[in-house]
Design a protein around this motif. Structure first.
Motif, PDB file in Angstrom:
ATOM      1  N   ILE A  52       0.887   1.442  12.001  1.00  0.00           N
ATOM      2  CA  ILE A  52       1.624   2.615  11.572  1.00  0.00           C
ATOM      3  C   ILE A  52       0.629   3.747  11.551  1.00  0.00           C
ATOM      4  CG2 ILE A  52       3.326   1.298  10.251  1.00  0.00           C
ATOM      5  CD1 ILE A  52       1.851   1.939   7.744  1.00  0.00           C
ATOM      6  N   GLN A  53       1.076   4.957  11.408  1.00  0.00           N
ATOM      7  CA  GLN A  53       0.184   6.105  11.576  1.00  0.00           C
ATOM      8  C   GLN A  53      -1.010   6.012  10.635  1.00  0.00           C
ATOM      9  OE1 GLN A  53       2.125   9.878  11.188  1.00  0.00           O
ATOM     10  NE2 GLN A  53       0.375  11.033  11.945  1.00  0.00           N
ATOM     11  N   GLN A  74       0.826  -1.210   0.000  1.00  0.00           N
ATOM     12  CA  GLN A  74       0.000   0.000   0.000  1.00  0.00           C
ATOM     13  C   GLN A  74       0.863   1.264   0.000  1.00  0.00           C
ATOM     14  OE1 GLN A  74      -3.121  -0.931  -0.487  1.00  0.00           O
ATOM     15  NE2 GLN A  74      -2.274  -3.004  -0.208  1.00  0.00           N
ATOM     16  N   HIS A  75       2.181   1.062  -0.259  1.00  0.00           N
ATOM     17  CA  HIS A  75       3.144   2.182  -0.343  1.00  0.00           C
ATOM     18  C   HIS A  75       3.205   2.969   0.962  1.00  0.00           C
ATOM     19  CE1 HIS A  75       3.117   1.208  -4.589  1.00  0.00           C
ATOM     20  NE2 HIS A  75       1.811   1.413  -4.625  1.00  0.00           N
ATOM     21  N   LEU A  76       3.203   2.222   2.067  1.00  0.00           N
ATOM     22  CA  LEU A  76       3.275   2.837   3.384  1.00  0.00           C
ATOM     23  C   LEU A  76       4.646   2.563   4.001  1.00  0.00           C
ATOM     24  CD1 LEU A  76      -0.245   1.741   4.707  1.00  0.00           C
ATOM     25  CD2 LEU A  76       0.404   3.993   3.821  1.00  0.00           C
ATOM     26  N   ASP A  77       5.156   3.521   4.736  1.00  0.00           N
ATOM     27  CA  ASP A  77       6.461   3.409   5.370  1.00  0.00           C
ATOM     28  C   ASP A  77       6.328   2.602   6.665  1.00  0.00           C
ATOM     29  OD1 ASP A  77       9.007   3.667   6.288  1.00  0.00           O
ATOM     30  OD2 ASP A  77       8.946   5.842   6.603  1.00  0.00           O
ATOM     31  N   THR A  78       7.055   1.491   6.751  1.00  0.00           N
ATOM     32  CA  THR A  78       6.958   0.601   7.907  1.00  0.00           C
ATOM     33  C   THR A  78       8.122   0.759   8.894  1.00  0.00           C
ATOM     34  OG1 THR A  78       8.099  -1.174   6.713  1.00  0.00           O
ATOM     35  CG2 THR A  78       5.692  -1.104   6.569  1.00  0.00           C
ATOM     36  N   GLU A  79       8.947   1.766   8.680  1.00  0.00           N
ATOM     37  CA  GLU A  79      10.140   1.921   9.519  1.00  0.00           C
ATOM     38  C   GLU A  79       9.779   2.095  10.991  1.00  0.00           C
ATOM     39  OE1 GLU A  79      14.122   4.763   9.939  1.00  0.00           O
ATOM     40  OE2 GLU A  79      12.816   4.929   8.173  1.00  0.00           O
ATOM     41  N   ASP A  80       8.709   2.835  11.266  1.00  0.00           N
ATOM     42  CA  ASP A  80       8.300   3.088  12.654  1.00  0.00           C
ATOM     43  C   ASP A  80       7.062   2.277  13.028  1.00  0.00           C
ATOM     44  OD1 ASP A  80      10.354   4.969  13.064  1.00  0.00           O
ATOM     45  OD2 ASP A  80       9.153   6.533  12.090  1.00  0.00           O
ATOM     46  N   THR A 124      -7.532  -2.016   9.002  1.00  0.00           N
ATOM     47  CA  THR A 124      -8.304  -0.779   9.105  1.00  0.00           C
ATOM     48  C   THR A 124      -7.457   0.399   8.653  1.00  0.00           C
ATOM     49  OG1 THR A 124      -9.529  -1.645  11.016  1.00  0.00           O
ATOM     50  CG2 THR A 124      -9.622   0.730  10.647  1.00  0.00           C
ATOM     51  N   ASP A 125      -8.032   1.177   7.747  1.00  0.00           N
ATOM     52  CA  ASP A 125      -7.483   2.478   7.359  1.00  0.00           C
ATOM     53  C   ASP A 125      -8.336   3.519   8.064  1.00  0.00           C
ATOM     54  OD1 ASP A 125      -6.901   4.893   6.188  1.00  0.00           O
ATOM     55  OD2 ASP A 125      -7.088   4.209   4.117  1.00  0.00           O
ATOM     56  N   PHE A 126      -7.751   4.207   9.060  1.00  0.00           N
ATOM     57  CA  PHE A 126      -8.545   5.073   9.920  1.00  0.00           C
ATOM     58  C   PHE A 126      -8.988   6.371   9.252  1.00  0.00           C
ATOM     59  CE2 PHE A 126      -6.283   2.380  12.966  1.00  0.00           C
ATOM     60  CZ  PHE A 126      -7.366   1.920  13.699  1.00  0.00           C
ATOM     61  N   SER A 127      -8.614   6.560   7.992  1.00  0.00           N
ATOM     62  CA  SER A 127      -9.181   7.693   7.261  1.00  0.00           C
ATOM     63  C   SER A 127     -10.662   7.451   6.955  1.00  0.00           C
ATOM     64  CB  SER A 127      -8.414   7.932   5.954  1.00  0.00           C
ATOM     65  OG  SER A 127      -8.578   6.849   5.056  1.00  0.00           O
ATOM     66  N   ASN A 128     -11.162   6.238   7.304  1.00  0.00           N
ATOM     67  CA  ASN A 128     -12.585   5.965   7.087  1.00  0.00           C
ATOM     68  C   ASN A 128     -13.483   6.890   7.904  1.00  0.00           C
ATOM     69  OD1 ASN A 128     -12.384   4.957   9.705  1.00  0.00           O
ATOM     70  ND2 ASN A 128     -12.569   2.815   9.100  1.00  0.00           N
ATOM     71  N   PHE A 129     -12.925   7.487   8.982  1.00  0.00           N
ATOM     72  CA  PHE A 129     -13.725   8.412   9.779  1.00  0.00           C
ATOM     73  C   PHE A 129     -14.029   9.702   9.023  1.00  0.00           C
ATOM     74  CE2 PHE A 129     -11.578   5.877  13.146  1.00  0.00           C
ATOM     75  CZ  PHE A 129     -12.724   5.366  13.734  1.00  0.00           C
ATOM     76  N   ASP A 130     -13.239   9.983   7.988  1.00  0.00           N
ATOM     77  CA  ASP A 130     -13.438  11.205   7.192  1.00  0.00           C
ATOM     78  C   ASP A 130     -14.073  10.910   5.846  1.00  0.00           C
ATOM     79  OD1 ASP A 130     -12.159  12.753   9.187  1.00  0.00           O
ATOM     80  OD2 ASP A 130     -10.202  12.095   8.410  1.00  0.00           O
ATOM     81  N   ALA A 131     -14.557   9.684   5.655  1.00  0.00           N
ATOM     82  CA  ALA A 131     -15.141   9.294   4.369  1.00  0.00           C
ATOM     83  C   ALA A 131     -16.492   8.630   4.610  1.00  0.00           C
ATOM     84  CB  ALA A 131     -14.193   8.362   3.619  1.00  0.00           C
TER      85      ALA A 131
END
Length: 459
Positions: free
Chosen positions: A287-288, A267-273, A304-311
């Motif tokens: 991750i964030q 999903q092109h997400l940074d997993t470093e942290d 879960t992609d928590f941007s669902n709260f804004d969609a």
């Protein structure tokens, strides 16, 4: 529970115990030195050893009360479980780390009780006094839990607590008598601890040596069928048969984390942290703005992609949705049933689809949003690999187990009034080692409620 959680509970209740000891110490100081010594002219003195042991015991007592009451909310309706060793059978059939933790922690919790009392007063070096006091203490706890709704009255808890006190008593008495009576005599005191270690070690060795795992569908105790009216619409086969047994794609903590990293990177997400929280049976990866709850036993997960709260949820067609799911590296079999559950919420269901030496079973739930993305996935769609064919009992043998009450159902007063069997088929259930075992699934009506009764297929 994770070790960090256990340490957190101990730390929290240790602080409570420390405050309690200080408060009790102040009250004792006022009562002993001011009232008893000065006002009443008392002469009796307490040794530093007695004061220290009394303080430790009071602190221990407060910690036990904190663990058994203050860390719980009064949510239980109150009940009694007098089925001896039912918690051991539940731990065995599920072979869940959490269940074993509860058992052993209940034992361990009372070990200090058996140690402190013989040190505090010579009277408690007689077993009947220490064990008797432990029985009164644990019985009081169980009774209070029942009356207040902070738990249920369980005979297994009484047994485990008493066993812990006996082990503690044996440890301290073995140490105290080793010099005067020798090692052989002291070993008798250590025998409860040695016996528990030996039995536990043998049990776990047997479990890990045997080929397949245990099934949680096996009941902890029999259902009382004495007054039950039983009817059956099924013509039962009395012949045993051979069917496949399968294996789920089980994961370790390491491979589970690798799965999460690969999933996020697609999903092109940074997993470093990436934050990793692992339990014995599952891993949580964050991750964030995103999270995955991953089951090690079969590789199922919730994303879960928590941007669902804004969609907002949005309807789409099957092809678009399937293309979106493909980006998550999810392969949906062509024979899977597809349905709309609600606005933007869809489900694929595979009912034991055989594909060569593989079995695909379970469901996939996804939620689609107005920015044309999938933000929620509940993937229980598992592909199992065939291990070998195994012989299972006949339908009649499985039905006989139902007649004997050997199935998982917990009615009030452990009594069943009416049972009707509508249908039976060979199904599958995941065992504690990740094998998909054949079971008989009896579609039934019990006391007016429709439910499925599962009976293990293998002996």
């Amino acid at each position: 529970m994770r070790l960090q959680e256990i340490i957190g509970i101990i730390r929290e209740n240790f602080t409570l115990a420390l405050v309690g000891v200080i408060v009790v110490g102040i009250i004792f100081f006022l009562g002993y030195f001011i009232v008893y010594r000065k006002l009443l002219g008392g002469k009796k003195r307490l040794s530093k050893k007695q004061l220290l042991l009394a303080s430790l015991f009071i602190g221990y007592f407060i910690m036990v009360i904190g663990v058994t009451f203050l860390n719980r909310s009064s949510t239980y309706p109150g009940g009694v479980n007098l089925a001896f060793f039912s918690s051991y059978r539940e731990a065995w059939y599920s072979f869940s780390v959490r269940e074993w933790q509860f058992l052993y922690l209940n034992i361990l919790m009372f070990v200090p009780f058996g140690i402190f009392l013989p040190l505090w007063h010579a009277r408690f070096r007689k077993a009947r006094w220490t064990i008797g006091m432990a029985a009164v203490f644990t019985l009081s706890i169980e009774t209070f839990q029942l009356l207040t709704g902070f738990g249920i009255f369980e005979v297994d808890d009484l047994f485990n607590n008493l066993l812990g006190a006996i082990i503690g008593y044996g440890i301290i008495m073995g140490i105290l008598t080793i010099k005067d009576k020798g090692i052989k005599h002291s070993l008798l005191y250590f025998s409860p601890l040695l016996l528990v270690v030996l039995l536990s070690g043998s049990m776990f060795a047997y479990y890990y040596k045997k080929e397949f795992g245990n099934l949680i569908i096996v009941p902890n105790y029999k259902t009382n069928m004495a007054s039950a009216t039983i009817t059956n619409d099924v013509q039962l086969d009395d012949q045993r048969k051979n069917v496949p047994i399968y294996k789920a794609p089980s994961y370790t903590r390491v491979s589970g984390e690798e799965f999460a990293v690969d999933f996020f990177k697609r999903q092109h997400l940074d997993t470093e942290d990436m934050e990793v929280i692992t339990y014995p049976d599952e891993g949580i990866y964050r991750i964030q703005g995103y999270s995955i709850w991953f089951q090690f036993l079969d590789g199922s997960y919730r994303y879960t992609d928590f941007s669902n709260f804004d969609a907002e949820s949005k309807d789409t067609n099957k092809k678009t949705l399937k293309d979106s799911v493909t980006t998550f590296d999810i392969d949906i079999p062509e024979d899977a049933d597809f349905q709309k559950v609600d606005t933007g919420i869809y489900e694929w269901t595979a009912d034991k689809i055989v594909n060569g030496n593989q079995l695909i079973d379970g469901s996939l739930n996804v939620q689609y949003y107005n920015d044309d993305t999938v933000k929620n996935i509940d993937n229980q769609l598992i592909t199992y690999d065939k291990v070998k064919d195994v012989q299972i009992k006949s339908e009649q043998e499985a039905y006989d187990e139902i007649l004997a009450g050997k199935f998982k159902y917990y009615p009030e007063n452990n009594r069943l009034e009416a049972l009707h069997i509508d249908q039976v088929e060979v199904s599958y259930y995941l065992d504690s080692k990740g094998y998909y075992q054949p079971v008989y699934a009896f579609q039934s009506t019990i006391d007016g409620r429709e439910m499925m009764i599962y009976i293990p297929g293998m002996d």
